[in-house]
Design a protein around this motif. Sequence first.
Motif, PDB file in Angstrom:
ATOM      1  N   ARG A  23      11.345  -0.299  -6.657  1.00  0.00           N
ATOM      2  CA  ARG A  23      12.568   0.223  -7.288  1.00  0.00           C
ATOM      3  C   ARG A  23      12.342   0.453  -8.782  1.00  0.00           C
ATOM      4  O   ARG A  23      12.772   1.454  -9.340  1.00  0.00           O
ATOM      5  N   LEU A  24      11.632  -0.478  -9.408  1.00  0.00           N
ATOM      6  CA  LEU A  24      11.359  -0.363 -10.832  1.00  0.00           C
ATOM      7  C   LEU A  24      10.517   0.876 -11.131  1.00  0.00           C
ATOM      8  O   LEU A  24      10.833   1.645 -12.039  1.00  0.00           O
ATOM      9  N   ARG A  25       9.464   1.087 -10.369  1.00  0.00           N
ATOM     10  CA  ARG A  25       8.619   2.263 -10.584  1.00  0.00           C
ATOM     11  C   ARG A  25       9.422   3.552 -10.412  1.00  0.00           C
ATOM     12  O   ARG A  25       9.303   4.481 -11.211  1.00  0.00           O
ATOM     13  N   GLU A  26      10.222   3.599  -9.380  1.00  0.00           N
ATOM     14  CA  GLU A  26      11.041   4.790  -9.128  1.00  0.00           C
ATOM     15  C   GLU A  26      11.941   5.090 -10.328  1.00  0.00           C
ATOM     16  O   GLU A  26      12.029   6.228 -10.784  1.00  0.00           O
ATOM     17  N   ARG A  27      12.589   4.066 -10.855  1.00  0.00           N
ATOM     18  CA  ARG A  27      13.487   4.241 -12.007  1.00  0.00           C
ATOM     19  C   ARG A  27      12.720   4.577 -13.279  1.00  0.00           C
ATOM     20  O   ARG A  27      13.182   5.363 -14.098  1.00  0.00           O
ATOM     21  N   LEU A  28      11.535   3.985 -13.454  1.00  0.00           N
ATOM     22  CA  LEU A  28      10.721   4.297 -14.632  1.00  0.00           C
ATOM     23  C   LEU A  28      10.279   5.756 -14.614  1.00  0.00           C
ATOM     24  O   LEU A  28      10.332   6.446 -15.643  1.00  0.00           O
ATOM     25  N   GLN A  29       9.840   6.221 -13.447  1.00  0.00           N
ATOM     26  CA  GLN A  29       9.408   7.609 -13.335  1.00  0.00           C
ATOM     27  C   GLN A  29      10.587   8.563 -13.563  1.00  0.00           C
ATOM     28  O   GLN A  29      10.431   9.594 -14.222  1.00  0.00           O
ATOM     29  N   ALA A  30      11.747   8.209 -13.056  1.00  0.00           N
ATOM     30  CA  ALA A  30      12.934   9.042 -13.271  1.00  0.00           C
ATOM     31  C   ALA A  30      13.306   9.101 -14.752  1.00  0.00           C
ATOM     32  O   ALA A  30      13.874  10.099 -15.212  1.00  0.00           O
ATOM     33  N   ALA A  31      12.957   8.054 -15.501  1.00  0.00           N
ATOM     34  CA  ALA A  31      13.241   8.007 -16.937  1.00  0.00           C
ATOM     35  C   ALA A  31      12.134   8.671 -17.758  1.00  0.00           C
ATOM     36  O   ALA A  31      12.194   8.660 -18.989  1.00  0.00           O
ATOM     37  N   GLY A  32      11.133   9.240 -17.086  1.00  0.00           N
ATOM     38  CA  GLY A  32      10.084   9.966 -17.796  1.00  0.00           C
ATOM     39  C   GLY A  32       8.832   9.172 -18.109  1.00  0.00           C
ATOM     40  O   GLY A  32       7.918   9.687 -18.761  1.00  0.00           O
ATOM     41  N   HIS A  33       8.763   7.937 -17.660  1.00  0.00           N
ATOM     42  CA  HIS A  33       7.564   7.124 -17.886  1.00  0.00           C
ATOM     43  C   HIS A  33       6.523   7.421 -16.805  1.00  0.00           C
ATOM     44  O   HIS A  33       6.868   7.782 -15.682  1.00  0.00           O
ATOM     45  N   GLU A  34       5.271   7.254 -17.149  1.00  0.00           N
ATOM     46  CA  GLU A  34       4.199   7.301 -16.153  1.00  0.00           C
ATOM     47  C   GLU A  34       4.012   5.869 -15.669  1.00  0.00           C
ATOM     48  O   GLU A  34       3.602   5.000 -16.440  1.00  0.00           O
ATOM     49  N   ALA A  35       4.351   5.596 -14.422  1.00  0.00           N
ATOM     50  CA  ALA A  35       4.304   4.232 -13.900  1.00  0.00           C
ATOM     51  C   ALA A  35       3.437   4.183 -12.650  1.00  0.00           C
ATOM     52  O   ALA A  35       3.614   4.980 -11.728  1.00  0.00           O
ATOM     53  N   LYS A  36       2.515   3.251 -12.645  1.00  0.00           N
ATOM     54  CA  LYS A  36       1.611   3.087 -11.505  1.00  0.00           C
ATOM     55  C   LYS A  36       1.623   1.631 -11.059  1.00  0.00           C
ATOM     56  O   LYS A  36       1.628   0.727 -11.890  1.00  0.00           O
ATOM     57  N   ILE A  37       1.615   1.442  -9.747  1.00  0.00           N
ATOM     58  CA  ILE A  37       1.522   0.103  -9.161  1.00  0.00           C
ATOM     59  C   ILE A  37       0.120  -0.071  -8.589  1.00  0.00           C
ATOM     60  O   ILE A  37      -0.366   0.781  -7.840  1.00  0.00           O
ATOM     61  N   VAL A  38      -0.522  -1.184  -8.915  1.00  0.00           N
ATOM     62  CA  VAL A  38      -1.789  -1.561  -8.305  1.00  0.00           C
ATOM     63  C   VAL A  38      -1.514  -2.822  -7.490  1.00  0.00           C
ATOM     64  O   VAL A  38      -1.099  -3.845  -8.038  1.00  0.00           O
ATOM     65  N   VAL A  39      -1.721  -2.725  -6.190  1.00  0.00           N
ATOM     66  CA  VAL A  39      -1.469  -3.849  -5.287  1.00  0.00           C
ATOM     67  C   VAL A  39      -2.774  -4.645  -5.171  1.00  0.00           C
ATOM     68  O   VAL A  39      -3.724  -4.227  -4.512  1.00  0.00           O
ATOM     69  N   LEU A  40      -2.816  -5.776  -5.828  1.00  0.00           N
ATOM     70  CA  LEU A  40      -4.054  -6.552  -5.932  1.00  0.00           C
ATOM     71  C   LEU A  40      -4.533  -7.092  -4.590  1.00  0.00           C
ATOM     72  O   LEU A  40      -5.738  -7.209  -4.370  1.00  0.00           O
ATOM     73  N   ARG A  41      -3.613  -7.385  -3.672  1.00  0.00           N
ATOM     74  CA  ARG A  41      -4.028  -7.937  -2.373  1.00  0.00           C
ATOM     75  C   ARG A  41      -4.829  -6.921  -1.554  1.00  0.00           C
ATOM     76  O   ARG A  41      -5.532  -7.291  -0.618  1.00  0.00           O
ATOM     77  N   ASP A  42      -4.748  -5.643  -1.912  1.00  0.00           N
ATOM     78  CA  ASP A  42      -5.487  -4.603  -1.205  1.00  0.00           C
ATOM     79  C   ASP A  42      -6.865  -4.357  -1.813  1.00  0.00           C
ATOM     80  O   ASP A  42      -7.603  -3.490  -1.339  1.00  0.00           O
ATOM     81  N   LEU A  43      -7.202  -5.097  -2.865  1.00  0.00           N
ATOM     82  CA  LEU A  43      -8.459  -4.881  -3.574  1.00  0.00           C
ATOM     83  C   LEU A  43      -9.387  -6.070  -3.427  1.00  0.00           C
ATOM     84  O   LEU A  43      -8.953  -7.179  -3.105  1.00  0.00           O
ATOM     85  N   LYS A  44     -10.641  -5.830  -3.711  1.00  0.00           N
ATOM     86  CA  LYS A  44     -11.626  -6.915  -3.739  1.00  0.00           C
ATOM     87  C   LYS A  44     -11.822  -7.300  -5.205  1.00  0.00           C
ATOM     88  O   LYS A  44     -12.371  -6.519  -5.989  1.00  0.00           O
ATOM     89  N   ILE A  45     -11.307  -8.467  -5.572  1.00  0.00           N
ATOM     90  CA  ILE A  45     -11.428  -8.965  -6.937  1.00  0.00           C
ATOM     91  C   ILE A  45     -11.922 -10.399  -6.875  1.00  0.00           C
ATOM     92  O   ILE A  45     -11.204 -11.304  -6.452  1.00  0.00           O
ATOM     93  N   GLY A  46     -13.158 -10.589  -7.297  1.00  0.00           N
ATOM     94  CA  GLY A  46     -13.751 -11.923  -7.301  1.00  0.00           C
ATOM     95  C   GLY A  46     -13.334 -12.716  -8.531  1.00  0.00           C
ATOM     96  O   GLY A  46     -12.714 -12.197  -9.463  1.00  0.00           O
TER      97      GLY A  46
END
Length: 183
Positions: A23-46
């Motif tokens: 919801r936050l990203r959707e509202r940020l983008q509607a307000a003109g911000h460039e907003a990206k979500i990175v879902v850490l559980r989908d990545l390999k981070i040691g």
Amino acid sequence: MKILILNGNPEKDQGNVDSCIARLRERLQAAGHEAKIVVLRDLKIGYCTGCFNCWLKTPGICSIQDDAIDVTRQYIASDHVILASPLIMGFISSLLKRAMDRNICLVHPHLEEVDGEVHHKKRYDKYPLISFLLEKEPTTDEEDIAIATDIFRREAINVWSSLGFVHFTETPVEEIIHAINVH
């Protein structure tokens, strides 16, 4: 403004973190911000191994070849980073902590005195503002929040940033957006 949201929720569809940041990203983008979500559980981070290669052998780049390298690049290229996580035993998830630890390469190994404290020297001219969006545990109280907030403030200092805000998933999205816009 370029905003990066690191989703440190270890379990998909558990709790309110995922839906709140969507919801936050959707509202940020509607307000003109460039907003990206990175879902850490989908990545390999040691885990950071403390090998110092990011300071000595590959300055500014972690020598562990996994997804943290890209996360760190996105982090330093952002204007504002929102670290999102459920509280687990009073602190952020180990997944988010692991990603944060891997950002040690963003500073120099050399030390200097800053406001009466010793800190690593800056590697870059600009560092993003960092904020936290947390989901409380049923037993979370004001003392827990104060302790966590102080730790977050100290983390921001260590990566040449400042703490923008600490909000919770029950905070109205409009209030979070306002906090982003005032910084």
